[in-house]
Design a protein around this motif. Sequence first.
Motif, short mmCIF file in Angstrom:
data_model
loop_
_atom_site.label_atom_id
_atom_site.label_comp_id
_atom_site.label_asym_id
_atom_site.label_seq_id
_atom_site.Cartn_x
_atom_site.Cartn_y
_atom_site.Cartn_z
N THR A 29 0.85 -1.18 0.00
CA THR A 29 0.00 0.00 0.00
C THR A 29 0.89 1.24 0.00
OG1 THR A 29 -1.92 1.02 1.08
CG2 THR A 29 -0.19 0.20 2.54
N ARG A 152 -4.72 -5.94 2.37
CA ARG A 152 -4.53 -4.48 2.31
C ARG A 152 -5.85 -3.73 2.15
NH1 ARG A 152 -2.29 -2.82 -3.72
NH2 ARG A 152 -4.06 -3.65 -4.87
N ARG A 216 -16.22 -1.29 -1.63
CA ARG A 216 -16.92 -0.49 -2.64
C ARG A 216 -18.45 -0.61 -2.46
NH1 ARG A 216 -14.45 -1.31 -8.56
NH2 ARG A 216 -12.80 -2.05 -7.21
N HIS A 250 -19.85 8.89 12.35
CA HIS A 250 -18.94 7.75 12.45
C HIS A 250 -17.79 8.02 11.48
CE1 HIS A 250 -17.09 3.93 12.33
NE2 HIS A 250 -17.58 3.58 11.15
N ASN A 253 -14.56 7.01 6.66
CA ASN A 253 -13.92 7.45 5.43
C ASN A 253 -14.25 8.92 5.20
OD1 ASN A 253 -13.55 8.04 2.60
ND2 ASN A 253 -13.39 5.84 2.27
N ARG A 255 -14.33 10.61 2.60
CA ARG A 255 -15.21 10.85 1.43
C ARG A 255 -16.67 10.62 1.78
NH1 ARG A 255 -13.72 7.33 -3.23
NH2 ARG A 255 -12.78 5.92 -1.75
N ASN A 280 -10.63 4.17 11.43
CA ASN A 280 -11.99 3.73 11.74
C ASN A 280 -11.94 2.87 13.01
OD1 ASN A 280 -14.50 2.52 11.91
ND2 ASN A 280 -14.62 2.00 9.73
O1 UT7 Z 1 -17.18 1.53 9.19
C1 UT7 Z 1 -17.99 0.58 8.60
C2 UT7 Z 1 -18.32 0.96 7.23
N1 UT7 Z 1 -17.18 0.82 6.35
C3 UT7 Z 1 -17.00 1.75 5.44
O2 UT7 Z 1 -17.69 2.73 5.45
C4 UT7 Z 1 -15.98 1.50 4.36
C5 UT7 Z 1 -16.57 1.91 3.07
N2 UT7 Z 1 -15.69 1.78 1.94
C6 UT7 Z 1 -14.61 2.57 1.76
O3 UT7 Z 1 -14.30 3.40 2.56
C7 UT7 Z 1 -13.86 2.43 0.46
O4 UT7 Z 1 -14.60 1.61 -0.42
C8 UT7 Z 1 -12.44 1.84 0.63
C9 UT7 Z 1 -11.56 2.85 1.32
C10 UT7 Z 1 -12.50 0.57 1.44
C11 UT7 Z 1 -11.82 1.56 -0.73
O5 UT7 Z 1 -11.86 2.70 -1.55
P1 UT7 Z 1 -12.41 2.60 -3.04
O6 UT7 Z 1 -12.23 3.93 -3.65
O7 UT7 Z 1 -13.80 2.06 -2.98
O8 UT7 Z 1 -11.39 1.60 -3.69
P2 UT7 Z 1 -11.67 0.19 -4.39
O9 UT7 Z 1 -12.09 -0.82 -3.38
O10 UT7 Z 1 -12.55 0.42 -5.56
O11 UT7 Z 1 -10.21 -0.17 -4.89
C12 UT7 Z 1 -9.53 0.59 -5.88
C13 UT7 Z 1 -8.17 -0.02 -6.15
C14 UT7 Z 1 -8.21 -1.51 -6.41
O12 UT7 Z 1 -7.31 -1.81 -7.42
P3 UT7 Z 1 -7.81 -2.08 -8.92
O13 UT7 Z 1 -8.74 -3.25 -8.81
O14 UT7 Z 1 -8.50 -0.82 -9.32
O15 UT7 Z 1 -6.54 -2.35 -9.64
C15 UT7 Z 1 -7.72 -2.11 -5.11
O16 UT7 Z 1 -7.08 -3.35 -5.28
O17 UT7 Z 1 -7.33 0.17 -5.00
C16 UT7 Z 1 -6.72 -1.07 -4.65
N3 UT7 Z 1 -6.51 -1.09 -3.22
C17 UT7 Z 1 -5.39 -0.61 -2.65
N4 UT7 Z 1 -4.28 -0.05 -3.14
C18 UT7 Z 1 -3.34 0.36 -2.28
C19 UT7 Z 1 -7.33 -1.55 -2.25
N5 UT7 Z 1 -6.78 -1.37 -1.05
C20 UT7 Z 1 -5.57 -0.79 -1.26
C21 UT7 Z 1 -4.55 -0.36 -0.41
N6 UT7 Z 1 -3.45 0.21 -0.95
N7 UT7 Z 1 -4.62 -0.45 0.94
#
Ligand code: UT7
Length: 323
Positions: A29, A152, A216, A250, A253, A255, A280
Motif C-alpha cells: 500500500t 490491504r 466499494r 462515524h 472514510n 469521502r 476507523n
Molecule cells: O465503518 C464501517 C463501514 N465501512 C466503510 O464505510 C468503508 C466503506 N468503503 C470505503 O471506505 C472504500 O470503499 C475503501 C476505502 C474501502 C476503498 O476505496 P475505493 O475507492 O472504494 O477503492 P476500491 O475498493 O474500488 O479499490 C480501488 C483499487 C483496487 O485496485 P484495482 O482493482 O482498481 O486495480 C484495489 O485493489 O485500489 C486497490 N486497493 C489498494 N491499493 C493500495 C485496495 N486497497 C488498497 C490499499 N493500498 N490499501
Amino acid sequence: MIRSVVRGVGAALPKRVLSNREMESIVDTSDEWIVQRTGIQQRYIAGEGETTASLGAEAALKAIESAGLSAADIDMIICATSTPDNTFPATAVNIQNRLGITHGFAFDVQAVCSGFVYAVTTADAYIRGGLARRVLVIGAETFSRILDWTDRTTCVLFGDGAGAILLEAAEGAGTTADRGVLTAHLRSDGTHKDKLYVDGGASTTGTVGHLRMEGREVFKHAVGMITDVIEQSFEASGMTAADVDWLVPHQANRRIIDGSAKKLGIPLEKVVVTVAEHGNTSAASIPLALSVAVGDGRIKPGDVVLLEAMGGGFTWGAVLLRW
Ligand code: UT7
C-alpha cells in the motif's frame, strides 16, 4: 418530560501509533493511496495489556470525572463493541468491575460501527422509562485483533480506542430547546450481511475470525442510508440542517463524511472529523470524536449535535441531541 442529558465525556487511546508509512512495510500500500481514498493518516493499535475493557474503563473513568461525579453514582453501563475481551461475560460488566462498583447493571450492545448510536438510543429509552438515572455509554474496540494483516483492502482502515459519555436524567419541557437527546432513529437490514462481516464466531467456527469487507459495496450504500435516517430525525423533531451546530459522524472514510454533509447541506466547518488521527475505530469513533471536539472547545453546552453511523449488518442510525 425526562431527558437524557450529557454530563461528561472521556476517551482513551492505546500508546502505539501506526502511521501509513509503517503500514507500507506490512502490506502493498502507500501513504498516498490511504490518504486519498480514506483521509486516514495514522491509527492507534492496542499493545500487550491493552484490551477493549481496559480502554473502555479508562474512557469511562474520564467521563465520570469530567461530570464531577464518582463511579458510585452510576447505575447502568452500556458498552457498544464488536471486539469484546471474552465471548462472555459482557465487556460492560468487566468495565463495571474495573470501576469498582457492584450495584446497578451493565450489558453490551453489538451493532458494529453503529454501536454507539444504538447504545445512546438504548440508554435514552432506559432513562426516559425510569429504569436508570445515570448511565455510562461506552464505545470501545480493538479491531486490530480481528484484522487480516495480509489483506490491504481492510487492514489499513481500522484502529483501536474507546470513548464514553455519561447521560443523566433531567426534567425537560418537551421542546427542542431542552438539553439532552431530542430524537433517535435506528435501522438494520441483514440482507447486506456478506458485504461486511467477520468470518468466525462462537457458534459457527469456534474461532474469533477476521473482518471481511467489500468496501466499494459498503461505500455505495453509506451516504444514502446515513442521510435517510438523518432526514427522519429532522422530520420527527421539526429541526433542519440549519439548526445543527455540530455533525459528529462515524469516522470510516473522509469521502463518506464529506458526501453525507454535502447532501444534507451541512457546511464542512460544522463537521467533526478525526478519521485522519484515529482511523476507523468502529463503535468508538463517535465518542472519541466527541471527546476531541469538547476538549478543544468546539462543542459547548446548548449546542445541537447530530450523531450518525452506518456499519456491518447493515446497521445505521442517527441521534439528535442538545449538548
Ligand atoms: O465503518 C464501517 C463501514 N465501512 C466503510 O464505510 C468503508 C466503506 N468503503 C470505503 O471506505 C472504500 O470503499 C475503501 C476505502 C474501502 C476503498 O476505496 P475505493 O475507492 O472504494 O477503492 P476500491 O475498493 O474500488 O479499490 C480501488 C483499487 C483496487 O485496485 P484495482 O482493482 O482498481 O486495480 C484495489 O485493489 O485500489 C486497490 N486497493 C489498494 N491499493 C493500495 C485496495 N486497497 C488498497 C490499499 N493500498 N490499501
